[in-house]
Design a protein around this motif. Structure first.
Motif, PDB file in Angstrom:
ATOM      1  N   CYS A  17       0.845  -1.187   0.000  1.00  0.00           N
ATOM      2  CA  CYS A  17       0.000   0.000   0.000  1.00  0.00           C
ATOM      3  C   CYS A  17       0.888   1.247   0.000  1.00  0.00           C
ATOM      4  O   CYS A  17       2.105   1.167   0.171  1.00  0.00           O
ATOM      5  CB  CYS A  17      -0.943   0.016   1.203  1.00  0.00           C
ATOM      6  N   ILE A  18       0.269   2.394  -0.192  1.00  0.00           N
ATOM      7  CA  ILE A  18       0.977   3.674  -0.191  1.00  0.00           C
ATOM      8  C   ILE A  18       0.568   4.438   1.063  1.00  0.00           C
ATOM      9  O   ILE A  18      -0.621   4.557   1.353  1.00  0.00           O
ATOM     10  CB  ILE A  18       0.628   4.503  -1.443  1.00  0.00           C
ATOM     11  N   GLU A  19       1.533   4.946   1.795  1.00  0.00           N
ATOM     12  CA  GLU A  19       1.250   5.688   3.014  1.00  0.00           C
ATOM     13  C   GLU A  19       2.013   7.011   3.020  1.00  0.00           C
ATOM     14  O   GLU A  19       2.893   7.232   2.183  1.00  0.00           O
ATOM     15  CB  GLU A  19       1.630   4.858   4.251  1.00  0.00           C
ATOM     16  N   GLU A  20       1.667   7.863   3.955  1.00  0.00           N
ATOM     17  CA  GLU A  20       2.354   9.136   4.112  1.00  0.00           C
ATOM     18  C   GLU A  20       3.738   8.918   4.725  1.00  0.00           C
ATOM     19  O   GLU A  20       3.972   7.966   5.458  1.00  0.00           O
ATOM     20  CB  GLU A  20       1.555  10.070   5.024  1.00  0.00           C
ATOM     21  N   SER A  21       4.668   9.827   4.417  1.00  0.00           N
ATOM     22  CA  SER A  21       5.991   9.796   5.027  1.00  0.00           C
ATOM     23  C   SER A  21       6.522  11.226   5.090  1.00  0.00           C
ATOM     24  O   SER A  21       5.818  12.184   4.747  1.00  0.00           O
ATOM     25  CB  SER A  21       6.940   8.894   4.231  1.00  0.00           C
ATOM     26  N   VAL A  22       7.748  11.359   5.544  1.00  0.00           N
ATOM     27  CA  VAL A  22       8.395  12.677   5.628  1.00  0.00           C
ATOM     28  C   VAL A  22       9.810  12.565   5.085  1.00  0.00           C
ATOM     29  O   VAL A  22      10.401  11.487   5.067  1.00  0.00           O
ATOM     30  CB  VAL A  22       8.437  13.200   7.075  1.00  0.00           C
ATOM     31  N   TYR A  23      10.343  13.699   4.651  1.00  0.00           N
ATOM     32  CA  TYR A  23      11.716  13.741   4.128  1.00  0.00           C
ATOM     33  C   TYR A  23      12.412  14.972   4.688  1.00  0.00           C
ATOM     34  O   TYR A  23      11.913  16.088   4.565  1.00  0.00           O
ATOM     35  CB  TYR A  23      11.695  13.787   2.597  1.00  0.00           C
ATOM     36  N   PHE A  24      13.545  14.755   5.336  1.00  0.00           N
ATOM     37  CA  PHE A  24      14.338  15.839   5.917  1.00  0.00           C
ATOM     38  C   PHE A  24      15.690  15.909   5.207  1.00  0.00           C
ATOM     39  O   PHE A  24      16.732  15.858   5.849  1.00  0.00           O
ATOM     40  CB  PHE A  24      14.532  15.604   7.415  1.00  0.00           C
ATOM     41  N   GLY A  25      15.668  16.032   3.900  1.00  0.00           N
ATOM     42  CA  GLY A  25      16.912  16.037   3.137  1.00  0.00           C
ATOM     43  C   GLY A  25      17.858  17.142   3.536  1.00  0.00           C
ATOM     44  O   GLY A  25      19.070  16.943   3.601  1.00  0.00           O
ATOM     45  N   ASP A  26      17.316  18.336   3.811  1.00  0.00           N
ATOM     46  CA  ASP A  26      18.154  19.458   4.230  1.00  0.00           C
ATOM     47  C   ASP A  26      17.990  19.756   5.711  1.00  0.00           C
ATOM     48  O   ASP A  26      18.376  20.816   6.192  1.00  0.00           O
ATOM     49  CB  ASP A  26      17.843  20.704   3.408  1.00  0.00           C
ATOM     50  N   GLY A  27      17.393  18.808   6.443  1.00  0.00           N
ATOM     51  CA  GLY A  27      17.181  18.994   7.873  1.00  0.00           C
ATOM     52  C   GLY A  27      15.856  19.615   8.227  1.00  0.00           C
ATOM     53  O   GLY A  27      15.530  19.764   9.404  1.00  0.00           O
ATOM     54  N   SER A  28      15.051  19.982   7.207  1.00  0.00           N
ATOM     55  CA  SER A  28      13.743  20.583   7.460  1.00  0.00           C
ATOM     56  C   SER A  28      12.643  19.691   6.900  1.00  0.00           C
ATOM     57  O   SER A  28      12.859  18.889   5.990  1.00  0.00           O
ATOM     58  CB  SER A  28      13.660  21.988   6.859  1.00  0.00           C
ATOM     59  N   TYR A  29      11.443  19.872   7.421  1.00  0.00           N
ATOM     60  CA  TYR A  29      10.295  19.000   7.147  1.00  0.00           C
ATOM     61  C   TYR A  29       9.794  19.118   5.707  1.00  0.00           C
ATOM     62  O   TYR A  29       9.616  20.217   5.198  1.00  0.00           O
ATOM     63  CB  TYR A  29       9.182  19.361   8.128  1.00  0.00           C
ATOM     64  N   MET A  30       9.561  17.972   5.076  1.00  0.00           N
ATOM     65  CA  MET A  30       8.980  17.928   3.735  1.00  0.00           C
ATOM     66  C   MET A  30       8.074  16.691   3.665  1.00  0.00           C
ATOM     67  O   MET A  30       8.527  15.567   3.891  1.00  0.00           O
ATOM     68  CB  MET A  30      10.072  17.819   2.678  1.00  0.00           C
ATOM     69  N   PRO A  31       6.768  16.853   3.350  1.00  0.00           N
ATOM     70  CA  PRO A  31       5.895  15.677   3.244  1.00  0.00           C
ATOM     71  C   PRO A  31       6.205  14.873   1.987  1.00  0.00           C
ATOM     72  O   PRO A  31       6.556  15.428   0.945  1.00  0.00           O
ATOM     73  CB  PRO A  31       4.491  16.293   3.174  1.00  0.00           C
ATOM     74  N   THR A  32       6.082  13.563   2.079  1.00  0.00           N
ATOM     75  CA  THR A  32       6.298  12.695   0.929  1.00  0.00           C
ATOM     76  C   THR A  32       5.502  11.408   1.127  1.00  0.00           C
ATOM     77  O   THR A  32       4.626  11.342   1.997  1.00  0.00           O
ATOM     78  CB  THR A  32       7.804  12.412   0.730  1.00  0.00           C
TER      79      THR A  32
END
Length: 617
Positions: A499-514
């Protein structure tokens, strides 16, 4: 040992005494350093207005007010190290110069106490001295004698304290920042400090103890690798300023560390997100590497340092096959056997990264925040349980056969709690367009487990149904990017529900939804279907064909991204029973690779999940 601590405590106490017996200090440094690294003129302009932007947070920074509106200690440390002098220097206006001078004058007049661990930790003390002296020409060269005299006295005071801290009891990358700061003070006031031979001796010892034979730093954090290499570049430059040949060990280490740093990057030239790293700037990474070595060599085999890198045409596969490190809070990441995958400059499978915010940093260290399997929503290692940590073992083996890169690996992280062994196989085709995996759990009982594939935030993801040549319908997950770098990938799996679920990405140290692809196996599936045990020795099948957004308020539902449970679990919270004699892990003595050698395990539960990611355009 006790005597050594007592003597060091005495040295630190004496370093805080008023300056007596050092003679008249010069008004300018004997040798003027040059800061090698660029700043940000836009941030410099913000600074002149009394604010500083750190990790997307706006903080007060003006005389008498040093980050008083921030409760984030990591941000306060970034203020206390004076790296923002670069931003004012790059702005380059008279207003910027006066702003820098006013802030330094305020620090000299009202310095924090040496007991302030945020201002006088080795990392930030060393960096502060280097930033002061590296930007001296910008803020002090045109100042009056009174300011320059006060500044040199402050350099003397903090330099004395830095030298008194040697040798550091806790080893880590901050050691090199302290060395760098001390070296800057030695060049600034050579008549007062004749400790270069002593510093060189310490430097050689730390290079030997902190870098592994493949050039990977012991903290196993790609961003730390970059920071330490930057510090070594500056140390090398300081030796050259006084016409001294840098130690041979320094040049050799920089060469190996540069090769490893190249190997820890994706096709976009930025860093992989393992063990607390952020991506960092491509230009910055390139500048550090170019100043460190003239050799353009990349290390793929970093198995001693716990990494394996596969490069196939435009594809890059990076896998963490090392034992987690327990040195600082920042690198408490239970992501063993996690992977990252990119094609060209496009990242596809990622880990979630790290944050300076404590609530996020704890969550982003969980196994569930990495592209890897987790059992019963628990971590693969418990950092708070010394016995569990010491008994943790990971093994791996890299094979290139029939135009395919293959990595076999496994660890015993869940052995004491669930009697389980986790093994993973990843295979990447020679053209880089076909990545396949096999995830195997072997345990004493039936278990629930989840395999997560966190996706880069640039992807749109949707489910679809396709019909095979034999008329069978099957579900795929389609990954799509837009723009000039358009890519379409198909993801298929069997042995678990996808299934597909929500996640987060902190590539530069700040919050990004993915988004993330989640493969879930429930033990009830076996009971309902009376499913037969799957054999581990099956080959990976070769297929014939080569929900609502996250709330912006981080404090409301960030826990749900990584947990199906309601509690806020942190790295190392779960307690593992110790001692389990079911399986014997052995590591090969072969210098080229570790071999996977898992003895027969008397298991009642064995299950394999297989998956494939294929590029379709």
């Amino acid at each position: 040992m006790a005597l050594g601590r007592m003597l060091k405590s005495m040295r630190l106490s004496m370093a805080q005494l008023p300056i007596v017996g050092y003679g008249r200090l010069p008004l300018t440094p004997v040798y003027v350093l040059r800061d090698l690294w660029p700043g940000d003129s836009i941030k410099g302009m913000t600074l002149t207005k009394g604010h500083i932007i750190v990790q997307n947070e706006t903080i007060f920074l003006k005389p008498g007010v040093w980050g008083s509106n921030s409760k984030n200690k990591e941000i306060l440390k970034s203020i206390y190290n004076f790296s923002w002098l670069r931003d004012l220097r790059d702005l380059g206006t008279d207003n910027a110069r006066l702003c820098a001078r006013a802030l330094i004058s305020d620090w000299i007049s009202n310095p924090p106490d040496t007991q302030n661990k945020w201002a006088f930790n080795p990392l930030d003390l060393g960096n502060r001295l280097t930033h002061w002296l590296g930007n001296y020409d910008f803020f002090a060269a045109s100042a009056d004698d009174r300011f320059r005299s006060q500044f040199m006295q402050r350099v003397m005071v903090e330099g004395k304290y830095a030298i008194a801290m040697l040798p550091l009891a806790i080893k880590g990358y901050s050691t090199f920042a302290l060395f760098k700061g001390i070296m800057a003070v030695i060049l600034c006031l050579p008549e007062q400090f004749n400790v270069l031979p002593k510093l060189t001796k310490y430097l050689k010892a730390e290079l030997k103890s902190q870098f592994l034979k493949d050039g990977v730093h012991i903290e196993r954090n790609p961003e730390t690798q970059l920071m330490v290499l930057r510090d070594l570049v500056e140390l090398k430059m300081m030796y050259q300023i006084v016409n001294l040949k840098p130690p041979e060990e320094l040049a050799n280490t920089m060469d190996l560390a540069s090769r490893a740093l190249r190997g820890l990057r994706h096709g976009d030239g930025k860093l992989a997100l393992f063990n607390g790293a952020t991506e960092s700037s491509f230009e910055y990474i390139e500048r550090v590497i170019s100043l460190a070595t003239s050799k353009k060599i990349t290390t793929n085999d970093m198995s001693t340092g716990g990494y394996i890198r596969c490069l196939s045409d435009k594809a890059t596969l990076l896998v963490d096959v090392g034992k987690p490190v327990l040195l600082t809070e920042k690198n408490k990441h239970a992501g063993c056997l996690s992977m990252e995958f990119s094609y060209g400059k496009q990242r596809i499978f990622v880990n979630c990264g790290t944050s300076s915010l404590k609530k996020w940093r704890n969550l982003l260290g969980l196994t569930a925040a990495h592209s890897v399997l987790s059992i019963e929503h628990t971590n693969s290692i418990d950092f708070s349980d010394t016995g569990n940590f010491n008994n943790f073992e990971v093994v791996s083996k890299y094979i290139y056969k029939k135009n395919t890169h293959c990595i076999q690996m496994g660890h015993n992280g869940w052995l004491s709690q669930y009697g389980a062994i986790y093994q993973r196989i990843l295979c990447l085709s020679n053209d880089g367009k076909d990545l396949r995996g096999e995830e195997r759990i072997e345990a004493d009982k039936t278990l629930n487990f989840t395999i997560r594939f966190h996706l880069h935030s640039s992807f749109n993801v949707e489910e679809d149904i396709i019909q095979s040549k034999d008329g069978q319908l099957s579900k795929i997950i389609v990954l799509m990017t837009g723009g000039d770098n358009r890519q379409v990938w198909w993801f298929r799996s069997k042995g678990a529900e996808a299934c597909i679920e929500e996640s987060v990405y902190f590539g530069d140290g700040s919050y990004m939804p993915t988004k993330q692809i989640v493969l879930t196996f429930h033990s009830s599936v076996l009971e309902k279907k009376d499913q037969n045990v799957t054999s581990y020795h099956e080959d990976i099948d070769l297929m014939k064909q080569n929900p609502s957004s996250i709330q912006s308020k981080e404090n409301e539902d960030y826990v749900a991204i990584f947990h199906n449970q309601g509690d806020e679990q942190k790295v190392g919270e779960e307690t593992f029973p110790r001692n389990h004699n079911g399986t014997n892990y052995q590591t090969s003595t072969n210098k080229k690779e570790k071999s996977l050698n898992v003895d027969s395990h008397d298991s009642t539960f064995v299950h394999v999940v297989k998956w494939a990611l294929q590029k379709k355009n």
